[in-house]
Structure formats: structure tokens, C-alpha cells
Scaffold this active site. Structure first.
Site, PDB file in Angstrom:
ATOM      1  N   ARG A  33       3.117  10.277  -3.899  1.00 14.91           N
ATOM      2  CA  ARG A  33       2.058   9.430  -3.322  1.00 14.91           C
ATOM      3  C   ARG A  33       1.879   9.684  -1.822  1.00 14.91           C
ATOM      4  O   ARG A  33       2.832   9.708  -1.069  1.00 14.91           O
ATOM      5  CB  ARG A  33       2.383   7.943  -3.534  1.00 14.91           C
ATOM      6  N   ARG A  44      13.327  -0.408  -6.050  1.00 14.36           N
ATOM      7  CA  ARG A  44      12.122  -1.206  -6.300  1.00 14.36           C
ATOM      8  C   ARG A  44      11.865  -1.394  -7.788  1.00 14.36           C
ATOM      9  O   ARG A  44      11.367  -2.439  -8.208  1.00 14.36           O
ATOM     10  CB  ARG A  44      10.915  -0.560  -5.609  1.00 14.36           C
ATOM     11  N   LYS A  87      -1.613   0.281  -9.506  1.00 11.91           N
ATOM     12  CA  LYS A  87      -2.307  -0.966  -9.153  1.00 11.91           C
ATOM     13  C   LYS A  87      -3.280  -0.755  -7.989  1.00 11.91           C
ATOM     14  O   LYS A  87      -4.430  -1.163  -8.058  1.00 11.91           O
ATOM     15  CB  LYS A  87      -1.287  -2.062  -8.773  1.00 11.91           C
ATOM     16  N   ARG A 127       4.648   6.787   3.059  1.00  9.31           N
ATOM     17  CA  ARG A 127       5.204   5.542   3.582  1.00  9.31           C
ATOM     18  C   ARG A 127       6.702   5.690   3.819  1.00  9.31           C
ATOM     19  O   ARG A 127       7.385   6.368   3.061  1.00  9.31           O
ATOM     20  CB  ARG A 127       4.932   4.409   2.593  1.00  9.31           C
ATOM     21  N   ARG A 152       4.793 -11.555  -7.185  1.00  4.91           N
ATOM     22  CA  ARG A 152       5.879 -10.689  -7.647  1.00  4.91           C
ATOM     23  C   ARG A 152       7.087 -11.491  -8.068  1.00  4.91           C
ATOM     24  O   ARG A 152       8.077 -10.907  -8.494  1.00  4.91           O
ATOM     25  CB  ARG A 152       6.290  -9.751  -6.517  1.00  4.91           C
TER      26      ARG A 152
END
Ligand code: ADP
Ligand code: ADP
Ligand code: ZN
Length: 208
Positions: A129, A173, A15, A162, A90
Site C-alpha cells: 500500500r 493490527r 475499506k 505510512r 472498531r
């Protein structure tokens, strides 16, 4: 395509990656709820302190807090001509709140884009990531590596992983998505707003 866009998809679906390019192409801001939260965390605001524990666990921050934060962002003048919303809504409550917020301004969403990937692909993407601390650009160690290790191609900023990027938080998640966010797919399909994209293609093909 209209200019008020919501992006849906698993964490790791792409996204943020797609939103950045799409927003540039549409000349509208990329509004990412996760980025807004990370700004609050960095500045140690009251909202950031409220949200921190949820984010570290990979849980959703309560709707009132999240919706208030995003509403404030969407009310700024640069969003008047549209926006690409990434990571919000969400939950169904957030989707309803967004609809009401826009309706009160006499506007509506144009499209909800679902970027479809399997959980396996999402996990592989999350695991590699890296994000630029300065400009937020997104990289992947294997699929989208920076030209120079540890430095952002766009701004030279430092790349970091992160703190919520742990295997435990990733699995959690995905579960939270299935339970709380997935119902939005039907919600937007019934509203006639849903468009689905195969997210397991290259970044450029997904964008196209
Ligand atoms: P990802 O890119 O992995 O999908 P985000 O950067 O969008 O993750 O979000 C990071 C975290 O911020 C989420 O795990 C959640 O704790 C919080 N968050 C972001 N958007 C929302 C939202 N719309 N509602 C509740 N919590 C949110
Ligand atoms: P999301 O915002 O949905 O959580 P991101 O845009 O942050 O997802 O992408 C997650 C990871 O996957 C990043 O490391 C990104 O570089 C990588 N990625 C995004 N799109 C693709 C793609 N089409 N193919 C391969 N890797 C991708
Ligand atoms: Zn950068």
C-alpha cells in the site's frame, strides 16, 4: 441503500478504497478515523501527541479520544445528509457511543458493510500500500499501481508508505482486529444492519 454507512473489515480489506468511491456515489463525505488521526499527527495537535504511540504500535487509540474526535467530525454540517464511516467503530464501546450519538440527533445507521478478505490477502494488500500525502488516494504496487511511479494520478502528490506499515505492526493490527473489532460483526448482524461483500474480487467488482 441509505446514506449512513459503516464499513467493517480487516486492515487491508479495502475499506478506504471502497469508501472513497461509495461516498462519491452517495454524495456524502468519507470519514476515515485513521485519516483524522494522521491530520492530527501532521499538525502536532495535543490529540495527535496523545494518539501517536498507539498508532505506531498498531494498537487502538483509547475509545474516549477516538470517539470524541469522530463525533466532532460527524457534527459538521456536511455530514447532515449521511456519511461513509471507515475505520470507526472498531470496538463495541465505540459502536454503542456511535449509536447514542446518532440517536440523540434522531437518526440511525442504515447499513454496516463487511468487506470480507482472508488474513493472507489483507497482509499482501497492506504490504504494497502506498498513499498520496496530499489527497489521501490509495495505491498498491501490484494491484493498483499509479500511472507514474511515486506520483499520485489524481493530484500529482508524493506517494508514501505510512510509518505504521511494518510487517510487525501489520500482524499486530490483524490480531487487534480479531480481538476488539470482530465482535462488531455479530453486533451489527443482530441489529439487522449487516451486509457482507466478498472483498477478494477486483476493486470494481467489490464496489458494484
Ligand atoms: P487501516 O487502513 O490499516 O485499517 P487506519 O488508517 O484505519 O488503518 O488506522 C490507523 C491507526 O489509527 C490504527 O492502527 C489505530 O492506531 C488508529 N485508529 C484508527 N481508527 C481507530 C479507532 N476507531 N479506534 C482506535 N484507534 C483507531
Ligand atoms: P483498508 O482501508 O481496509 O485498510 P485500503 O483501502 O487501504 O484498505 O486497501 C489496502 C491496499 O489494498 C491498498 O494498497 C489498495 O490499493 C489495495 N486494494 C484495495 N482493494 C483492493 C482489491 N479489491 N484488489 C486488490 N487490491 C486492493
Ligand atoms: Zn493525490
Amino acid at each position: 441503500m441509505g446514506c449512513r454507512v459503516v464499513l467493517l473489515g480487516l486492515p487491508g480489506a479495502g475499506k478506504g478504497t471502497q469508501a472513497e468511491q461509495l461516498a462519491a456515489a452517495l454524495h456524502v463525505p468519507h470519514v476515515a478515523s485513521g485519516d483524522l488521526f494522521r491530520e492530527h499527527l501532521d499538525k502536532r495537535t495535543a490529540l495527535g501527541c496523545q494518539a501517536q504511540a498507539y498508532i505506531e504500535r498498531g494498537d487502538l487509540v483509547p475509545d474516549e479520544v477516538t470517539t470524541g474526535m469522530v463525533a466532532e467530525r460527524l457534527a459538521r454540517p456536511d455530514c447532515a445528509g449521511g456519511f461513509v464511516l471507515d475505520g470507526f467503530p472498531r470496538t463495541l464501546a465505540q459502536a454503542v457511543a456511535l449509536e447514542q450519538l446518532l440517536a440523540s440527533a434522531g437518526i440511525a445507521l442504515d447499513v454496516a458493510l463487511l468487506i470480507r478478505v482472508s488474513e493472507q490477502v489483507a497482509l499482501a494488500r497492506l504490504a504494497g500500500r502506498w498513499t498520496c500525502r496530499r489527497c489521501g488516494a490509495i495505491y498498491h504496487t501490484l494491484f493498483s499501481p499509479p500511472r507514474q511511479a511515486d506520483a499520485c494520478d489524481a493530484c500529482g502528490g508524493e506517494l508514501y508508505q505510512r510509518p505504521d506499515e511494518t510487517p510487525e505492526a501489520h500482524h499486530h493490527r490483524l490480531q487487534v482486529y480479531q480481538e476488539q473489532t470482530r465482535p462488531l460483526v455479530d453486533y451489527y448482524r443482530q441489529a439487522g444492519l449487516l451486509t457482507e461483500v466478498d472483498g477478494e474480487q477486483s476493486i470494481d467488482d467489490v464496489q458494484a
